[in-house]
Design an enzyme around this catalytic site. Structure first.
Site, PDB file in Angstrom:
ATOM      1  N   HIS A  82       0.925  -1.177   0.051  1.00 39.04           N
ATOM      2  CA  HIS A  82       0.027  -0.003   0.141  1.00 39.04           C
ATOM      3  C   HIS A  82       0.770   1.320  -0.036  1.00 39.04           C
ATOM      4  CE1 HIS A  82      -3.519   2.916   0.765  1.00 39.04           C
ATOM      5  NE2 HIS A  82      -2.924   3.568   1.637  1.00 39.04           N
ATOM      6  N   ASP A 161     -15.186   3.006   8.179  1.00 36.74           N
ATOM      7  CA  ASP A 161     -14.165   3.822   7.841  1.00 36.74           C
ATOM      8  C   ASP A 161     -14.888   5.137   6.839  1.00 36.74           C
ATOM      9  OD1 ASP A 161     -11.528   5.026   7.348  1.00 36.74           O
ATOM     10  OD2 ASP A 161     -11.950   4.104   5.277  1.00 36.74           O
ATOM     11  N   ARG A 168     -14.613  13.099   9.281  1.00 37.37           N
ATOM     12  CA  ARG A 168     -13.516  13.721   9.575  1.00 37.37           C
ATOM     13  C   ARG A 168     -12.981  14.830   8.741  1.00 37.37           C
ATOM     14  NH1 ARG A 168      -9.625   8.878   8.995  1.00 37.37           N
ATOM     15  NH2 ARG A 168      -8.087  10.704   9.068  1.00 37.37           N
ATOM     16  N   SER A 183      -7.374   3.954   9.641  1.00 40.94           N
ATOM     17  CA  SER A 183      -8.207   3.797   8.498  1.00 40.94           C
ATOM     18  C   SER A 183      -7.546   3.257   7.321  1.00 40.94           C
ATOM     19  CB  SER A 183      -8.515   5.344   7.797  1.00 40.94           C
ATOM     20  OG  SER A 183      -9.036   5.681   6.686  1.00 40.94           O
ATOM     21  N   LYS A 187      -8.852  -1.025   5.864  1.00 37.10           N
ATOM     22  CA  LYS A 187      -8.937  -1.352   4.595  1.00 37.10           C
ATOM     23  C   LYS A 187      -7.866  -2.382   4.064  1.00 37.10           C
ATOM     24  CE  LYS A 187      -9.270   3.173   3.884  1.00 37.10           C
ATOM     25  NZ  LYS A 187      -9.416   4.450   3.643  1.00 37.10           N
TER      26      LYS A 187
HETATM   27  N1  URA Z   1      -6.168   7.823   3.540  1.00 34.06           N
HETATM   28  C1  URA Z   1      -6.986   7.024   4.236  1.00 34.06           C
HETATM   29  O1  URA Z   1      -7.558   5.777   3.631  1.00 34.06           O
HETATM   30  N2  URA Z   1      -7.484   7.459   5.472  1.00 34.06           N
HETATM   31  C2  URA Z   1      -7.061   8.564   6.013  1.00 34.06           C
HETATM   32  O2  URA Z   1      -7.317   8.898   6.916  1.00 34.06           O
HETATM   33  C3  URA Z   1      -6.254   9.179   5.184  1.00 34.06           C
HETATM   34  C4  URA Z   1      -5.924   8.924   4.039  1.00 34.06           C
END
Ligand code: URA
Ligand code: CA
Length: 433
Positions: A82, A161, A168, A183, A187
């Protein structure tokens, strides 16, 4: 349990228990806890931070808020990569077939891009016929057979999320290490990887512009991954300027092909070998990092990585012939040079602004509904530290429109030339395990 008490506890700097974190994530996902209370808790987290146990519990609660992908029918250790996001970051297109070519199963779930240039799927769709709309069964079958496949987002992954991120975004609580780390990791974990290699970018074009912030984020994510039982490591790499030379969808596919054949830009090649050898090591296909690296280098030299890319394209309906003949990829109508206005050394190529210029040409989406022009983009001829003469081309603009004065203006403002001597920036700053 009352949400009020959780807010007060965190406001006072105390540590929330696993049960309390589950309560708030479940309640928010099910619309039982209102936005205003969650906003208050997020702001308290923003100021009071979270302990490592809390961060891991938050991540797990978010993973459990929705579907998870089961990759257990795929043989071997599945390693995912990632990147926290950059401009012209073509590494996934290269790493997937490269790492697969030494026997590491790559089961990649990817998305479309927003902003800058497209996501991995958009880029791959510039190969005629290639598609990611395959069933989960077909996905598993292809990874077992060819070691690599890419599927579009399936299932309802980490709904908590999605809700939290939107909240947010409008409550000035995006920029919080525990919230960003949980976050991103939720994922990755929901998409089923056994082990994770993170590429955390730093510099002018990155989400984390300062090295210290990038390092804190990397440490937070590595700690979460290891606590929830997924071996995780992070590389901190430079995003002060775009990676490689190409920025744009088809242009990045061409750059990926060149890199897989050993003819790519040095920085892109080096980053792929660094991340790739960590992936091979985590997948236990090599005993040392040196061995992993030489396996990858060999498969670039002997053509196996390139063959793997063609196999991968073909298996998902793509015309693999474009790998041999990149001129058959979508081509822009106009190629326009951007001449340097003065002689000197390139001292700055602000990656974000280069990304904006590519988006203005049509290479990225301004909104989720925008359509991408796969052919357009930029190819840099100069990078930071390179000498340039007045009138010499800094980059080539690939455009389908000739009315691009605003794009040129953006590009000129993002590139600085100085009479002083300038060193090229480092590529790899640190590794966190
Ligand atoms: N990318 C994400 O997936 N989440 C965040 O909180 C910030 C950047
Ligand atoms: Ca690139």
């Amino acid at each position: 349990m009352r949400m009020y008490d959780l807010i007060e506890k965190k406001r006072n700097g105390k540590v929330l228990s696993e049960e309390e974190i589950q309560y708030f994530i479940n309640g928010y996902t099910n619309d039982e806890i209102p936005d205003y209370q969650v906003s208050a808790l997020l702001m308290a987290i923003y100021f009071q931070d979270m302990a490592e146990d809390e961060r891991a519990a938050l991540t797990t609660a978010m993973v459990n808020s929705g579907d998870t992908i089961d990759l257990s029918n795929i043989n071997g250790i599945k390693v995912d990569k990632h990147s926290t996001g950059g401009v012209g970051d073509t590494t996934t297109l290269i790493l997937a077939p490269l790492v697969a070519s030494v026997g590491v199963p790559v089961a990649k779930m990817s998305g479309r891009g927003l902003g800058h240039t497209g996501g991995t799927i958009d880029k791959l769709e510039s190969v005629p016929g290639f598609h990611v709309e395959i069933t989960s069964d077909e996905f598993v079958r292809l990874v077992n057979k060819n070691k690599v496949a890419v599927i579009g987002q399936t299932g309802n992954l980490t709904p908590a999320d999605k809700k939290l991120y939107s909240l947010r975004d409008v409550t000035a609580t995006v920029n919080s290490i525990p919230l960003i780390a949980s976050s991103i990791m939720s994922k990755k974990i929901a998409s089923g990887a056994d082990a994770i290699v993170l590429d955390v970018k730093t510099g002018a074009g990155a989400f984390m512009k300062e090295f210290d912030d990038a390092k804190s984020l990397a440490e937070a994510m590595v700690s979460i991954g290891n606590r929830v039982g997924r071996q995780t490591m992070a590389v901190i790499s430079d995003m002060s300027q775009p990676l490689g030379r190409a920025v744009g969808n088809a242009l990045e596919v061409k750059e990926a092909v060149e890199t897989l054949k050993g003819e790519g830009p040095d920085d892109l090649t080096e980053l792929c070998l660094t991340l790739g050898s960590q992936m091979v090591l985590l997948a236990k296909k090599a005993k040392t990092i040196e061995e992993a690296r030489s396996m990858l280098k060999n498969n670039i030299t002997n053509g196996k990585a390139f063959q793997q890319f063609k196999l991968f394209l073909e298996a998902q309906g793509g015309d693999a012939g474009v790998a041999d003949r990149p001129e058959q990829l979508p081509q822009a109508a106009h190629k326009i040079e951007l001449p340097a206005k003065t002689s000197g050394t390139v001292s700055e190529i602000i990656a974000n602004d280069i990304g904006t210029a590519a988006m203005m040409l049509g290479a990225g989406r301004a909104t989720k509904e925008s359509k991408i022009d796969l052919a357009v983009g930029l190819v840099l001829h100069k990078k930071i530290g390179d000498r340039v003469k007045e009138g010499e081309s800094l980059l080539t603009i690939h455009a389908n429109d000739t009315n691009i004065e605003n794009v040129k203006e953006t590009l000129y403002q993002s590139i600085s030339i100085t009479s002083d001597s300038v060193n090229a920036p480092s590529l790899i700053y640190d590794m966190i395990t």
